[in-house]
Design a protein around this motif. Structure first.
Motif, mmCIF file in Angstrom:
data_model
loop_
_atom_site.group_PDB
_atom_site.id
_atom_site.type_symbol
_atom_site.label_atom_id
_atom_site.label_comp_id
_atom_site.label_asym_id
_atom_site.label_seq_id
_atom_site.Cartn_x
_atom_site.Cartn_y
_atom_site.Cartn_z
ATOM 1 N N CYS A 95 0.825 -1.208 0.000
ATOM 2 C CA CYS A 95 0.000 0.000 0.000
ATOM 3 C C CYS A 95 0.861 1.260 0.000
ATOM 4 O O CYS A 95 0.485 2.270 -0.615
ATOM 5 C CB CYS A 95 -0.930 -0.017 1.212
ATOM 6 N N THR A 156 -4.480 3.705 3.387
ATOM 7 C CA THR A 156 -5.505 3.642 2.340
ATOM 8 C C THR A 156 -6.771 4.399 2.706
ATOM 9 O O THR A 156 -7.604 4.654 1.822
ATOM 10 C CB THR A 156 -5.874 2.176 2.053
ATOM 11 N N VAL A 161 -6.400 2.226 -3.518
ATOM 12 C CA VAL A 161 -5.460 3.201 -4.078
ATOM 13 C C VAL A 161 -5.038 2.708 -5.460
ATOM 14 O O VAL A 161 -4.294 1.743 -5.590
ATOM 15 C CB VAL A 161 -4.228 3.372 -3.168
#
Length: 418
Positions: A95, A156, A161
């Motif tokens: 992430c 996130t 994302v």
């Protein structure tokens, strides 16, 4: 006497690993046959069945992520430790990479460097806390799992994302061309056969060769046939998936580190007998920290591949994958008590786990059946490990009974190491 005991111990360990490996291979073959039968209406309609080239390609690409994580987990468990945070670390790093590209416009090269460095640093931090504070690995990594799972949600904000740059997506969704794949197969066969020849010559040099030549030749033929068949199946779809190629390269590197370097020998020594390792001059704390750093690095690689495969960073990234990584290592022959395990075994374990997921999904079974079957297989693997260890203990006791001094060989070996 000590030399004989050591050799016998090595031979027994090798036999035990072979037995487990052959058992797992047989179980995998039976799974493939069973799932093919159940998804092809009794072998009457092979279109869309489990054994199609498209599904096999998806299967091996699916297992690559768990295989990479399991590779690092093997060395962690060999030291007698555990890492419950690896799935969360993988999701966290993936992430981070997605956020750096989508929100900050960083290049793929920059993102890869930052994420791999971050994964190694996280692993080093956790490993240092485990090694130098004396807090059990279970507690440190359990805390890490919660911290980095929270980090995933924080990065996130609970949303996806996306999208990533095409150069990043390449590492998760692309394939080698059908022209390059046969070259890879030839290189793999040459490597495998060359390794067997070098291993045989080394045993001859030290008068430790107890295997007939024809057995090695048969093994090389089987390995080569498997490589050719695998590449042919993958080529019939789109070629070798890039994640699978990355996994194989990492397996070769980590296997070399584990089996051919001083660091690798120290890792197995620590897992086999940590007190003896300390008395022999091994810096136990530093080596444990490095093992966790390597595990964090591999988790970062898996995280980037997962993000590239999904073309996004998601709040669920890496969720529960630490359990699959641990199961892959244990099913592949790594002992939870430490000191025993092979990196290659984790790939076999990961393939079994992926086969269960893939096959049951094709049969439209509810997800809970996947967890039940995985749990049963993991329990069976641990039971098998315990039973073989008991068998090993009986062999040692029988040998010790012939010692006229009344001193067991185990004690002698322990004193010799000290």
């Amino acid at each position: 006497m000590l030399k004989k005991a050591s050799s016998g111990q090595k031979l027994f360990s090798a036999e035990k690993f072979d037995i487990r490996t052959y058992t797992m291979i047989a179980a995998l073959i039976l799974m493939w046959i069973g799932f093919t039968y159940l998804t092809s209406k009794g072998f009457t309609d092979m279109d869309g069945s489990f054994i199609t080239s498209r599904n096999i390609s998806n299967l091996v690409r699916q297992m690559a992520i768990v295989g990479i994580m399991g590779t690092g987990m093997v060395l962690v468990i060999v030291t007698g430790g555990i890492d419950l945070s690896v799935g969360s670390v993988m999701g966290f790093v993936g992430c981070i990479g997605a956020a750096l590209q989508v929100w900050h416009g960083m290049s793929t090269t920059e993102v890869i460097f930052i994420c791999l460095s971050l994964g190694a640093l996280i692993g080093l931090l956790e490993g240092s806390l485990i090694a130098y504070t004396g807090v059990p690995a279970f507690i440190i990594t359990l805390g890490g799992m919660l911290v980095f799972r929270g980090g995933v949600l924080g990065i996130t904000h609970g949303t996806t994302v996306a999208p990533l740059q095409k150069s990043m997506v390449y590492f998760g969704q692309s394939y080698l061309s059908e022209v390059i794949s046969p070259v890879i197969a030839v290189v793999a066969i040459v490597f495998l056969v060359g390794s067997e020849i070098v291993r045989r010559k080394t045993k001859e040099k030290y008068n430790n060769l107890n295997e007939p030549l024809n057995k090695m030749i048969v093994r090389c033929i089987v390995y080569s046939a498997l490589v050719v068949a695998t590449v042919a199946i993958l080529n019939s779809y789109r070629g070798i998936p890039i994640p699978v190629l990355i996994m194989l390269v990492l397996v070769i590197i980590v296997t070399f580190i584990a089996e051919k370097t001083t660091f690798g020998r120290r890792v197995y020594a620590i897992g086999g007998n940590i007190d003896a390792a300390k008395y022999s001059g091994i810096n136990v704390e530093r080596n444990i920290a490095f093992v966790y750093a390597l595990n964090g690095l591999l988790a970062a690689v898996a995280g980037l591949i997962l993000a590239a495969r999904l073309n996004a960073g998601t709040p669920e990234a890496g969720l529960n994958l630490e359990l699959d990584a641990i199961a892959a290592a244990v099913i592949g022959g790594t002992s939870m008590t430490g000191g025993v395990g092979k990196v290659v075994g984790a790939i076999l374990g990961a393939l079994i786990m992926a086969t269960i997921d893939n096959g049951m999904s094709m049969m439209n079974l509810d997800a809970y059946w996947q967890y039940i079957v995985k749990g049963l297989i993991l329990g069976a693997a641990v039971w098998f490990d315990i039973k073989t260890k008991k068998g090993s203990s009986k062999v040692k006791v029988d040998t010790d009974s012939s010692n006229s001094n009344g001193i067991t060989e185990t004690n002698c070996i322990g004193k010799a190491k000290i």
